[in-house]
Scaffold this motif. Structure first.
Motif, short mmCIF file in Angstrom:
data_model
loop_
_atom_site.label_atom_id
_atom_site.label_comp_id
_atom_site.label_asym_id
_atom_site.label_seq_id
_atom_site.Cartn_x
_atom_site.Cartn_y
_atom_site.Cartn_z
N GLN A 43 -8.17 0.79 0.76
CA GLN A 43 -7.82 2.21 1.48
C GLN A 43 -8.29 2.12 2.93
OE1 GLN A 43 -6.06 5.76 0.42
NE2 GLN A 43 -5.65 5.36 2.78
N ARG A 44 -10.21 1.70 2.65
CA ARG A 44 -10.30 2.03 4.02
C ARG A 44 -9.62 0.67 5.35
NH1 ARG A 44 -15.53 2.19 1.85
NH2 ARG A 44 -15.77 -0.62 1.65
N TYR A 45 -10.05 0.16 4.68
CA TYR A 45 -8.95 -1.78 5.54
C TYR A 45 -7.32 -1.03 5.68
CZ TYR A 45 -7.62 -6.02 6.92
OH TYR A 45 -6.94 -7.28 7.78
N TYR A 46 -6.57 -0.45 4.45
CA TYR A 46 -5.46 0.34 5.29
C TYR A 46 -5.36 0.82 6.19
CZ TYR A 46 -0.92 3.21 4.56
OH TYR A 46 0.30 3.26 4.53
N THR A 47 -6.10 1.87 6.31
CA THR A 47 -6.10 2.79 7.74
C THR A 47 -6.37 2.10 9.04
OG1 THR A 47 -7.31 4.14 6.71
CG2 THR A 47 -7.59 5.07 8.86
N GLN A 48 -7.66 1.33 8.46
CA GLN A 48 -7.62 0.65 9.54
C GLN A 48 -6.85 -0.29 10.65
OE1 GLN A 48 -11.57 -1.41 8.54
NE2 GLN A 48 -12.98 0.10 8.66
N GLN A 68 -12.34 -9.13 -0.01
CA GLN A 68 -12.49 -8.32 -0.85
C GLN A 68 -11.42 -8.15 -1.69
OE1 GLN A 68 -14.46 -5.76 -0.64
NE2 GLN A 68 -16.10 -6.38 0.91
N GLU A 96 -11.38 0.79 -2.60
CA GLU A 96 -12.00 2.07 -1.96
C GLU A 96 -12.00 1.28 -0.57
OE1 GLU A 96 -15.66 4.38 -0.86
OE2 GLU A 96 -15.51 3.42 -3.05
N GLN A 97 -12.14 -0.06 -0.73
CA GLN A 97 -12.35 -1.14 -0.24
C GLN A 97 -11.04 -1.40 0.76
OE1 GLN A 97 -12.94 -1.87 -2.25
NE2 GLN A 97 -14.94 -2.59 -2.32
N SER A 112 0.76 -1.14 -0.23
CA SER A 112 0.17 0.24 -0.11
C SER A 112 0.60 1.32 0.19
CB SER A 112 -0.41 0.20 1.12
OG SER A 112 -2.11 -0.94 1.34
#
Length: 307
Positions: free
Chosen positions: A62-67, A45, A59-60, A13
């Protein structure tokens, strides 16, 4: 869920490259791809858009990376501190430095570093290429250049100081320049690199802008040390960073500093010596310790300016 797969996911990422991630972890690229594919299957995903030119997060993804980023880094940091508590630092740290500065100074400091931390392994890369530490998997980068927002975190060690110098023998025959304009009548030995021949800049004080002077001479080279050797042999005048000269050259009178009441540079902009790391690498205890060691060992002003 496999923790190593998460580490690979985070690095892909960050770098946008399976190959760079494999290089960082020193594993085959096929292993990184397999672990990430397994993670995607487990999550149900797609985390990356893949093409021959680039890899980017969905998009999924990116959200997973942040979490998951902070959670994994906290786990790695906790394990790192526990492993190193009371035992010094150990493991591998990757350091990058400019070629001449690295050869003349950083290599010696790495020897001191490993003398203090015998369980520490170091991969020292010396190159004048402007590398991306994230892409290359580098932990600590010693960089000489302008202060720019590179996304890296670290410390400015000092401003880059220059000296103009010549041998007493040369000056006895040609005279001592009293102003930058006097250099036009002298044999100036010039560095010629990928950006062309070196330009010399002068100003009276930091309140003024640097002005260039088109000096010339009988010798140009892409090797700075060859030019310093020529100056020592009485061939002419050189302008280089203070760290490039052997301290004994001035102490023993082999070279004389010139125009010491002027600000001198090989760049129209202020340059600095910096020690930098990607933000995620600074979560590592050993990387912080190595950076702190180098900052202290170089000093501010650097030890070579005090000799």
């Amino acid at each position: 869920m496999n923790l190593q797969a998460l580490r690979y996911f985070l690095m892909v990422s960050t770098t946008g490259s399976f190959l760079a991630t494999a290089r960082h972890f020193e594993v085959p690229a096929s292993s990184v791809s397999r672990f990430v594919a397994s993670l995607e299957k487990e999550l149900g995903q797609q985390l990356f858009y893949r093409s021959t030119r680039a890899v980017r997060l969905t998009e999924q993804g990116q959200r997973y990376y942040t979490q998951v980023r902070e959670a994994v880094e906290l786990l790695d940091s906790a394990a790192d501190q526990l492993a190193n508590r009371g035992t010094g630092i150990r493991g591998l740290v990757k350091i990058n430095a400019p070629e001449a500065l690295g050869r003349l100074h950083i290599a010696g400091l790495v020897n001191e570093l490993q003398g203090q931390y015998p369980d520490l392994s170091v991969e020292l890369t010396l190159t004048d290429a402007f590398i991306d530490p994230v892409q290359e998997g580098t932990d600590v980068t010693i960089r000489v250049g302008r202060l720019v927002d590179s996304g890296l975190i670290g410390k400015v060690v000092s401003a880059h100081q220059y000296r103009i110098a010549a041998s007493p023998e040369y000056l006895a025959g040609r005279g001592i320049p009293q102003t930058p304009a006097d250099l036009m009548q002298h044999n100036c030995l010039l560095y010629k690199g990928q950006q062309g021949s070196q330009r010399w800049y002068f100003r009276r004080s930091s309140k003024e802008n640097f002005e260039s002077l088109d000096v010339s001479g009988s010798l140009r080279s892409n090797n700075a040390e060859a030019l310093v050797a020529a100056a020592l042999a009485g061939r002419g005048i050189v302008l280089f960073p203070s760290w490039l000269f052997a301290p004994t050259s001035f102490k023993d009178g082999k070279l004389v500093s010139l125009l010491t009441d002027w600000d001198i540079s090989a760049s129209a902009e202020e340059l600095y010596i910096q020690i930098l790391s990607p933000e995620n690498r600074l979560r590592s205890h050993k990387v912080r310790e190595v950076s702190a060691f180098l900052v202290k060992a170089i000093g501010s002003p650097p030890y070579w300016d005090n000799l």
